[in-house]
Scaffold this motif. Sequence first.
Motif, PDB file in Angstrom:
ATOM      1  N   ALA A   1      -6.180   5.088  -3.099  1.00 54.22           N
ATOM      2  CA  ALA A   1      -5.212   6.034  -3.662  1.00 54.22           C
ATOM      3  C   ALA A   1      -3.946   5.301  -4.118  1.00 54.22           C
ATOM      4  CB  ALA A   1      -4.868   7.107  -2.641  1.00 54.22           C
ATOM      5  N   ALA A   2      -3.529   4.307  -3.348  1.00 59.18           N
ATOM      6  CA  ALA A   2      -2.348   3.523  -3.721  1.00 59.18           C
ATOM      7  C   ALA A   2      -2.599   2.779  -5.024  1.00 59.18           C
ATOM      8  CB  ALA A   2      -1.999   2.546  -2.604  1.00 59.18           C
TER       9      ALA A   2
ATOM     10  N   ASP B   1       1.849   2.227  10.827  1.00 55.97           N
ATOM     11  CA  ASP B   1       0.704   2.106   9.923  1.00 55.97           C
ATOM     12  C   ASP B   1       0.287   0.654   9.746  1.00 55.97           C
ATOM     13  OD1 ASP B   1       0.141   4.720   9.474  1.00 55.97           O
ATOM     14  OD2 ASP B   1       1.199   4.878   7.558  1.00 55.97           O
TER      15      ASP B   1
ATOM     16  N   TRP C   1       2.669  -1.645  -1.937  1.00 62.50           N
ATOM     17  CA  TRP C   1       2.408  -0.431  -1.159  1.00 62.50           C
ATOM     18  C   TRP C   1       2.601  -0.684   0.329  1.00 62.50           C
ATOM     19  CZ3 TRP C   1      -1.730   0.773   2.288  1.00 62.50           C
ATOM     20  CH2 TRP C   1      -1.805   2.129   2.665  1.00 62.50           C
TER      21      TRP C   1
ATOM     22  N   TYR D   1     -11.135   5.912   6.363  1.00 62.92           N
ATOM     23  CA  TYR D   1      -9.741   6.368   6.336  1.00 62.92           C
ATOM     24  C   TYR D   1      -8.859   5.389   5.561  1.00 62.92           C
ATOM     25  CZ  TYR D   1      -4.969   7.034   8.115  1.00 62.92           C
ATOM     26  OH  TYR D   1      -3.613   7.189   8.216  1.00 62.92           O
ATOM     27  N   TRP D   2      -8.954   4.103   5.885  1.00 63.63           N
ATOM     28  CA  TRP D   2      -8.098   3.118   5.229  1.00 63.63           C
ATOM     29  C   TRP D   2      -8.542   2.850   3.799  1.00 63.63           C
ATOM     30  CZ3 TRP D   2      -3.409   2.166   6.118  1.00 63.63           C
ATOM     31  CH2 TRP D   2      -2.889   2.250   7.409  1.00 63.63           C
TER      32      TRP D   2
ATOM     33  N   GLN E   1       5.113   1.022   3.819  1.00 67.09           N
ATOM     34  CA  GLN E   1       4.539   1.696   4.981  1.00 67.09           C
ATOM     35  C   GLN E   1       5.374   1.449   6.231  1.00 67.09           C
ATOM     36  OE1 GLN E   1       2.015   3.740   4.004  1.00 67.09           O
ATOM     37  NE2 GLN E   1       2.651   2.761   2.073  1.00 67.09           N
TER      38      GLN E   1
ATOM     39  N   GLU F   1      -9.770   5.006   1.678  1.00 67.55           N
ATOM     40  CA  GLU F   1      -9.241   6.095   0.850  1.00 67.55           C
ATOM     41  C   GLU F   1      -7.744   5.932   0.596  1.00 67.55           C
ATOM     42  OE1 GLU F   1     -10.399   9.591   2.960  1.00 67.55           O
ATOM     43  OE2 GLU F   1     -12.450   9.580   2.160  1.00 67.55           O
ATOM     44  N   ARG F   2      -7.005   5.526   1.620  1.00 65.47           N
ATOM     45  CA  ARG F   2      -5.555   5.369   1.456  1.00 65.47           C
ATOM     46  C   ARG F   2      -5.232   4.217   0.508  1.00 65.47           C
ATOM     47  NH1 ARG F   2      -1.728   5.656   6.605  1.00 65.47           N
ATOM     48  NH2 ARG F   2      -0.275   5.464   4.847  1.00 65.47           N
TER      49      ARG F   2
END
Length: 656
Positions: A534-535, A553, A545, A527-528, A549, A530-531
């Motif tokens: 993406a950033a 988060d 980034w 999960y992290w 948040q 991918e995030r």
Amino acid sequence: MPVRRTGSYPLLFTMTTGKIIMKNTHVTPAIETGNIQRIAIKHLVKSPLNVRKKGSSGIGELAALIAAQGLIHNLVVTEQKKKNKKTGKYEVVAGGRRLDALNLLVAEERLSKESEVDCRIVGPEEALELSLTENSGREAMHPADLVMAYRNLTEAGLSPDEIAPRFGVSPLTVKRYLKLTHVSPTVFKLYAEDEMNFEQISALALTDDYELQERIWNSTPAWQRSGSTFRRLITGTEIDIRHSPLARFVGIEAYEAAGGLVRRDLFGKENEGYIQDAELLESLALEKLNQAVEAIKGEGHAWAQCHTTFDHLDRAEFVRARTIRREPTAGEQAAMDALDAEMEAIGAEFEGYDEETDEDGETYAALEKKSEAIQGKIAALNESLEEPDAADLAIAGVIVTVDHAGELRIERGLIRKEDAKKLPKEQGGETGLAASGQGEVARPVHSEKLTRMLTAHRSAAIQAEIMNRPEIALAALVHQLALQVFGSGYRANRIVQVNIEQTYLKKDAENIGQSRAAIAIEEKRVYWTERIEAAGQGGKTLFGWLLEQDLADLHDLLAFCTAVSLNTVSGRENAPSDGVAAIMTALSLDMADWWEPTPENYLLHVSKDRIIEVVGEAVSPQMAQTMTKMKKGELVESANAKLSGLRWLPDTFKAG
């Protein structure tokens, strides 16, 4: 026109002295045979109409097949035109991989570029459809079919060395596939019908016993049917070369030269296998250790022994000889002063370190490496100033053993506890026996290896719990920072001086990846990942980034990063330490939510008596009594079923 028509002779190749000789290559009159014509390889090029755009693979293997069997299927081509004029070239619209293989044979000078191959010439209007047709609806041969093909060739009198070049594979690959013909017909049928995968059948092929293969398959629960499980069940009484320090110490060549047998795993690496004669291996190790004892007899030890293993439990039977620190010589003092000055200079470099100009961290890593090297020299100098007490030296001995890496280890300056008692009372106290109040050391319930496995599972469970409890993760992180800031330990100054070292638990618990905790952790990691990726793709720095948040988060990410750094693995069997127990208590951690005893993570690693004791504790003494006559395998299977769902835990998992 670079086309020569011929009769219906296929293109054949024969292997002779590494070359390919064309059969029927004499020039013949042009003979019409429909639209099949012979075209020289040099006039063939790939067509832009070929639908297969991805780079070709397995060309070497295909070239070997063509070299051995000939070009079985013709190519499909169109005449190449540029500005409506024929160029004399032909574009291959179906058979691109075959063309790559033919060109490889030309490059290797195993085939002439003048050699001609059968081609079907079609018009542009047919080309795309034919290319799509050839590349669609194709299915790779099932490995089971390949196994039978190899076996048929073997039965026809060909050896693996003869079969391999015909298919562009190694002789070892052929031998591996032929090994699968040693499984029972029932097992092979399951594989051929895709009810068993390659990993499973290759593990069962370790034994030629059909009955054992089928019994293992049928008696193992579906969720446990893995290659590693089957290998363990087959080689349960044998020694895995990869994990045996004694095997590395003695050497497989020496073991086999002495007549020892090794069960080879053809599907593993060349250095993998299972030693079948544990007594011979032990004997050879002792012989080699005794040679080391002979070499150190002149050092003046009161006694010398050799042990094939010497863990912390064995060491508990001895105390260290006392040492007296002597004053350094002038030369030694000068060397220590110089090293201290170097450490001060490195400290100044740490003070002036600029993290912004060291994006890859190489400068800091070099400073750390330099610092560690100097500290090592200081430690060695200090150690050289320690001299054994004369009274202790008179009764101190040496143990020669093998360490976990399979290297020779010599433990000097050891005093047996019974000998230490003979020292004068004040000396006995100084050895540490009286001060520590040590008595007889209780034999632990679990081995060091199992204890490390259990505590690895405990670590994973704590990680899985704490990554969802940011308030506790924050407290744990601040606790660590406070220890560094307010404790007495020296640390070089650095901006935001926090280092996360992720724990690697698989070395202590091979099956940790299948645990509930590890699966939960991996889901959060994905999960992290991918995030954050993406950033980065959006052109933002990680820090920029993070500033965007929300606090929830940030807390969640903080909890995860803190969680994966936690490590409670230990080889010493005892209740959790105060620090570990404090975290477990804060989390209200119940290890039964994350772990239960199975053959892989517990039952196969303890004695029959221990299993019966556990069943008596978790189920009932009466039930345990009925199991006393069972053999180990039957007992493990029965206990596994009875303990399932009862939430029994060893003391290692209890916070108090």
